[in-house]
Each structure stands twice: as structure tokens, then as C-alpha cells.
Design a protein around this motif. Sequence first.
Motif, PDB file in Angstrom:
ATOM      1  N   ASP A 392      88.132 -40.837 101.574  1.00 44.26           N
ATOM      2  CA  ASP A 392      88.409 -41.919 100.623  1.00 44.26           C
ATOM      3  C   ASP A 392      89.023 -43.119 101.341  1.00 44.26           C
ATOM      4  N   ALA A 393      89.978 -42.837 102.225  1.00 46.41           N
ATOM      5  CA  ALA A 393      90.631 -43.923 102.970  1.00 46.41           C
ATOM      6  C   ALA A 393      89.625 -44.602 103.891  1.00 46.41           C
ATOM      7  N   LYS A 394      88.768 -43.810 104.502  1.00 49.42           N
ATOM      8  CA  LYS A 394      87.755 -44.388 105.376  1.00 49.42           C
ATOM      9  C   LYS A 394      86.788 -45.266 104.581  1.00 49.42           C
ATOM     10  N   GLN A 395      86.400 -44.787 103.399  1.00 48.50           N
ATOM     11  CA  GLN A 395      85.459 -45.550 102.577  1.00 48.50           C
ATOM     12  C   GLN A 395      86.058 -46.887 102.158  1.00 48.50           C
ATOM     13  N   LYS A 396      87.361 -46.905 101.897  1.00 48.16           N
ATOM     14  CA  LYS A 396      88.013 -48.162 101.521  1.00 48.16           C
ATOM     15  C   LYS A 396      87.910 -49.186 102.642  1.00 48.16           C
ATOM     16  N   LEU A 397      88.093 -48.723 103.880  1.00 43.48           N
ATOM     17  CA  LEU A 397      87.949 -49.634 105.016  1.00 43.48           C
ATOM     18  C   LEU A 397      86.503 -50.115 105.150  1.00 43.48           C
ATOM     19  N   ASP A 399      84.320 -50.352 102.714  1.00 43.73           N
ATOM     20  CA  ASP A 399      84.037 -51.267 101.596  1.00 43.73           C
ATOM     21  C   ASP A 399      84.655 -52.641 101.804  1.00 43.73           C
ATOM     22  N   SER A 400      85.758 -52.692 102.555  1.00 41.83           N
ATOM     23  CA  SER A 400      86.421 -53.981 102.785  1.00 41.83           C
ATOM     24  C   SER A 400      85.897 -54.688 104.027  1.00 41.83           C
ATOM     25  N   ARG A 402      85.541 -53.491 107.177  1.00 39.49           N
ATOM     26  CA  ARG A 402      86.287 -53.257 108.414  1.00 39.49           C
ATOM     27  C   ARG A 402      85.485 -52.448 109.449  1.00 39.49           C
TER      28      ARG A 402
END
Length: 894
Positions: A392-397, A399-400, A402
Motif C-alpha cells: 500500500d505504501a509503495k503504491q502511494k509513492l 501513484d504520486s 515517485r
Amino acid sequence: MSEVYRFSKTVTDGDGTMRGLLGGKGAGLAEMCRMGVPVPPGFTISTRCCISYLDEGGQLPEDVRADVMEKMKWLEAELGKSLSGDGPPLLLSVRSGARVSMPGMMDTILNLGLNDRTVAKLAEQSGNERFAYDSFRRFIQMYSNVVLGLSHSDFERILEDVREDEGVDLDSQISLDGLKRIVEEYKDLVLEETDQAFPEDPYDQLWGAINAVFESWNNDRAILYRKINNIDHKWGTAVNVQSMVFGNMGDSSGTGVCFSRDPSTGEPGPYGEYLRNAQGEDVVAGIRTPFKIDDPNDPESMAACWPEVYQQLLDTLGVLEKHFGDMQDTEFTVENGRLFLLQTRNGKRTSRASLRIAIDLYKEGLIDKHDAVRKVEPDSMSQLLASEFDQDAKQKLLDSGRLLGRGLNAGPGAATGVVTLSAEKAVELQEEGIPVILVREETSPEDIAGMHVSSGILTQRGGMTSHAAVVARGMGKPCVVGCTTMVVHTAEAAIQFGKRTIREGAFISIDGTTGEILEGKIPTTASPLIQQLSAGTVEPGSEGEQFALLMSWVDEIAKIKVRTNADAPADAKIARLLGAVGIGLCRTEHMFFGEDRIQHVRKMILAADESTRNEALAALQPFQENDFYELFKEMNGMPVTIRLLDPPLHEFLPHGDSLIEGLAHSMGITSTAVRHRVKDLEEANPMLGHRGCRLGISHPSIYRMQVAAIVGAVVRARAEGIDAQAEIMVPLVGAQAELDKVKASIQPVVREADLDLPIGTMIEIPRAALTADEIAESADFFSFGTNDLTQCGMGLSRDDSGSFLPLYIDAGIYARDPFKSIDQKGIGKLVSMAADMGRKTRPGIKLGVCGEHGGDPDSIRFFYKVGLDYVSCSPYRVPIAKLAAARASLEEGA
């Protein structure tokens, strides 16, 4: 007795069993020749010669020199060529070969024998002048670096200048005139730097190369690699002198590295890379990004370009794997469409691949269960349990925006750290406790120290068989290579992805499983294996099933059992999932530090009278009882060894002003009184002070409370149908009378509940080992606390010895850190003596060991020989210990 061993299709002196003498490479070459595999002929100078050469201050014995000359005459006759240039030119490769693989750590020289006369003959014989001069420039550069000690970068600058002048990108595109210019400028550089011309005599070249390879056994990177991998410095390296075959003769020639199975995943089938019109160093150095051996979507793959040679390679890999019973890592050269193998060895692999390959080879009928257990290195199991990125944390990066780029997923795993562009900087930051990602254009053997301390490795160039990839996989490091969208700007201390610049010191995250590089930090989660086991979702063919099958074989084989060190139910659960058969050490003091109980502990310590102390202990008892009950639930039916309070009391008291004032207020006493009590309890050397059983004798109510909590937890658990198997361990006993005194205090508590719980002791000070026969009269079991036994027995502090222990290891005073692997000659003798004496007094006494040594494979091998019943280690080292225990049993039967 000859120290020089021939190998060819007609005469081969050695075989694959002679690794100690011929090194892994020489033994592999000899065995392949015996099998009829196409191998360029040559000879191997033994490892004994290396040791003799180094012992004699760099002198090759005259009888060995004579033997080499005799074998050279044989080799010239075998091939109808001449090294001296009197006939068709014979060129040689001179390569190292230790008994275990040390990729890139020692030196290699190719194309030896070229000079102004033989290069012309080579051009005439081959009909390819460009090839001859390409080989000559390679030889001068390699020989000058390895033998003459000149900087590789000085030669690279000349090469870059010629590429730039001719407007080409690759060395293979340089014109014949450009190559001739390079050769002359190289020779000028040698003359300028050494005041001597580049050696023309091929035999002078040969002696220089042999000496240099022997010398390279003791270069800095080789020494460091041996330390990291616990390789004996006394083994030495062999030297393999082999006739050259040429992959740089045009598009029908090439070179490559190929595994018989995927070294990252273990998937069956060829896995490797190759380059056309190239020599071996081009592939392993990562200077050019190679093509896949087999890629149906790539018209440049070997299967597409050279289908017949590809099929021959496949067939040969199958023969080798069947013969050696393991996944093979081969180096090959194709010369004008003809395949030659230059090396084969058991391939380095990730833990995930190691597990799958062992299981698959068994299922394919190539090995038995015992062989399968031998295939998996115990320490490699830690990689299998390593964390991965929180998705989930990786996906947030992602999606942003990064995501910085992608490379080749050369080493599975997840790593976050600061960008570091040099090995030296990586070591410096790691010593400060800062996680680093080592980022390089391509790694070289000189980067070994930085690679060792890095959390992960990222390179701009190189393929799946480059130096970075091979070494990272061997170390279990997450690694991404060949990220061609990244540019490393060393001078500017930055890396660039398109228009985005990341400065050295900024955090990035690399995913060695997918090849992704992201800007910023990403938290990690449990490994897939842990998730499968915890959720009970082990499916056929999954990693979880493979792990369970291997552990079932281990359980059949191992004679020494494995428990875990655990103080919390979560740790106990993980350990049991991973195969622990009990808890060998529950440190009760760890249960005292919770926010809901530390105040009671402090009140107990600061109590001015027995009544107040008992009141605090009564408040603590329910917490302890519940802690033990939860452990019994997790370990239902398995022994749980509970160590009574061990550390000195001052460790539980506050030191900050605000904490002292808060405690004083809650107890209704002054801050000054608390400070005085803290000072009173401080000790110059608390390791040897008022702690362990000494504390239990001075303040018997503490141990009685803990035993009452154990008894209460056992009664409660058994009433609920839980088979609670508690064992009570008294720490720091040095005399039988101490144990008797403590037992007299706590046994009535046990008997009052109509229980019969074993009471034993931890053997952790030398006097206990020396009087173990007496102590055994009162102890139901011994658990060797080898951490403290090492401290007391060697006069070393784990907390303070780090400043000089590395110097001792470097100097050879200690072979290894005695806190990581037990000192077998000294502390080990105390363990062995105590075990023997204890058994003489009480033949059935149970003997175990707890502490860090319980998870070290070499220590476990020693404990097995001593005859201990079990070892105990941290939860995530349980599979390592189990596998080491099984292999120790197999070694006995071998």
C-alpha cells in the motif's frame, strides 16, 4: 610429485573431487574434460604452490617452473601452436581458482602471448586484422593493470578518446586504425608510468601473470570477501593456464554466462546472457548490457541468432546438471560458431531459488533427501524470511509519480537507504547507523566493502550476470542493475533520471524483485513465506510447501533439537511456525518494562520495608502470570524454559529528571531519595555484580513471586486443557550452594500447587563449568549461556570490545568474532567439560544452549559434537539452526 595438472580431451590428470588442490575452477575443467564437454585445453597449478609462493616471499619454486615449462611443451604439441611465436601463435588465459567461488575478487589475464610479432601472425592466421589488434589492446590493458599495477582508468580514458574521435559508442565499433592507435598509446603509457617498455617476451608475460594471480589471493578485496564469507585464508588459489578461444572474431563469435536454472527464482530452464563479438570481461564487468540467452520476444537473443549453438549449450547444461546434481553456472565462448565451455561451478543463488532448486532436483530424481538438505546453506534461510515493501505504501509513492525508473531485478528483496556513490562513503555512513543504497555506474571488485554494508545495490550498467548481480545474490542483498534511464554523476554527487536529479544523501527505495526504483522511504512487511505460514494459506507448489517439505526432511535427519528465545506470544508463534520445538529462554526481565508494570517494579526496588516490597510484588504477579499463560498457549505441549530475573536492579530505575520526579511523587517520597537509591544501586561492573541468583538470595521474595506466577499460569493453562510444560532456570549460578539456596526458597511454592516442575540453571560463568559435577547434583538441566560465558571466560565485554576485536581478527589472534561464533578451543572446552561432568553425575541431565551462538551454524556443529540435546535461538534464526543441525548429523554419517 607434480604440482601442475593437465586437462584436455586426450589427457587429464585431475578430476572433480580435487577442489582443495585444483580449486573449484580447475576441478571443474578437469571433470568436464573427462565428460567429453568441449573445453580449451590447458593446465592447473595447484593451491599448494600458491601457499608456497606466498610463504617464500613471492618466489615460485624452481621445480614448479620446470614443470610449467614441460606442460607448456605438451600444450603446444596438443594444439600445434607456439607461445614463443615460432609457429601459429598460442595465446593463453591465466585465471585464478579458489576451492570456493570468489567472483571477481582475484585477477584474470586474457590474450597472453601477444606482442608486435605475434599480433601480426594472429592477424595473418585468422584473416582478421581487426580482431588481432582488439585482442592486443585488451591484453595490454589487463596485463598492465593486474601485473604492472597501473590504473585501469588511465587506459579507459585513452579508449574513450578514440571512441569520441571516431564518433562511435561501442568498443566493437572502433576501426582498425583506431585500435592500432590505442595499442601504441597504451604502450607509451606503460613506458611513461614504469620507465620500462611493455614486456614482449611471452614467457616473461606468463611468469608475471602467474605471480600476479598468486599475489591476488592477498589483495584487499579478496581478504575482505573471505572474512565476510568465512573462507579460510590458508587455502590459497590455483592458477589455470588455458589456451584462448576467441569471442571477439566477429558476429559469429561471442561470449556469455549461463545458469541451468534461474538463480533468482530457481525456475528450471536456461538463464543467462551473452554478447556477440566480445570477450568474457565485457559481460561480467557490466561495461556493455548483454542480450538474453533465451527470450522469444527478442530477435537479438542467442536462441534467435544462433539456434544450433543455443541447442548445443542447452544439451550441455543438461548433461552438467545431471552429472553434478546441482544447478550449474557456466562461462562459455563461441568462436566462429563453435561452442567452448570455460568454467562450470555450482551456481550462487538466492535463498528462494536455493529452496526451490533443492526440492525440484529431488522430485526430478537427481538427488535424495540428504543431498537436498546439503544444497541449502543454513545462513541463506535468513533471506527467505526477509521483509518486503508494504504494498500500500509503495503504491502511494507510485501513484504520486515517485517512480524514478526500472532496471533488471538481479537480487530479490526490498531496501530503503540514502543514495551513496562510493564504497568508502557507504562504509562511513553505515558506521553512523545510516542505511545506504550503493549506486554505481557498474560495481567492481574494489566495491566489496561498500556492497557488504549496503542495504541494497543499484547500477546504471550491467546485466543479470554482472559483478554487481552475482555478488549481491551471494550476499542476499536486494539489487537492481542495468537501469539505463539513470545517469550517475559522481563529480556532482548526484544521479539523474531524465529531468529528475537525486542528490547523494537523499532516500530512495529499490525493489530487487520487480526492478523498480522509487524516490523516498517505504516501510516493509513480513516476507511472503511468513505471511503464508501465518495465514495457513500454503498451496501446492508454493514457497510455503517447499519450506515445509524441506523442514520435514530436516526433522527426520537432525539429532539436536531447536528451541527459540522468546518472551512474547507473537515471537513464540512465529518460532513455532518456523519449526521450533519449545522455548529455550524466556527472559522474564523483558516483561518488566511494559508501561503498565514498570512503576510497580520501581516501587519494589525503592521499597523501604518488606511490606511495601511485597505489595509491589503482589501487583506485578498477575502481569507475570498472564505473560506466562499466553506463552504456554502458543507452545502447547512444548517445553518453556523460564529464566528468573537476571539483570541488576538499577537497570529498571529512571535516570531522567522528569521520570525521577514522577516516580517520587507516586511513591510519596522526595526526588532526592530516589536519586540516592539510584546511586546506591549503581555498580562499576554490573555484569559481575549484584544480579542473577545473587539477587534471588538477597531478595528471595522476588524469585518467589516469579515462581508463583509460573505456577499460577501452569495451573490455569492445564485447567483449560493446555499442556503447559514449564521449566524454571536459575541464572548466574557459580556454586552448588547458590542453587540449593534458591531452590529451598522457591520449591515450596511449586509443591504447594502439587506440581513437579524441573529446576535447572544457566551455566554462564567459568566456575559453574568447572564445578558442573557438583551443580548437577542439584540441577535438573543445564542451559549454557554462552554469551556471558564468553564474556567472563575471555575477559571481553560485548558492549566495549568492538573497538579492538576487528584488529584481533585482522591479526589472526581470533579467527572469528567470539560473540558470533563460539571460541571452540577455549569457551567451547568449558562447555564440553561441563557437559561431560554433568552427565557423569546425572546421566539423564538435559543439556541445551541459548544465546546468539544457538543460531550460528558453525557453533551448532560444535554443540552437536559435544552432544547437547538442543540449541535455542531467536525466532527468525530457527530455520537456520534446524538446517545446520541436520547438516551436522549428515556430516557425522558421511
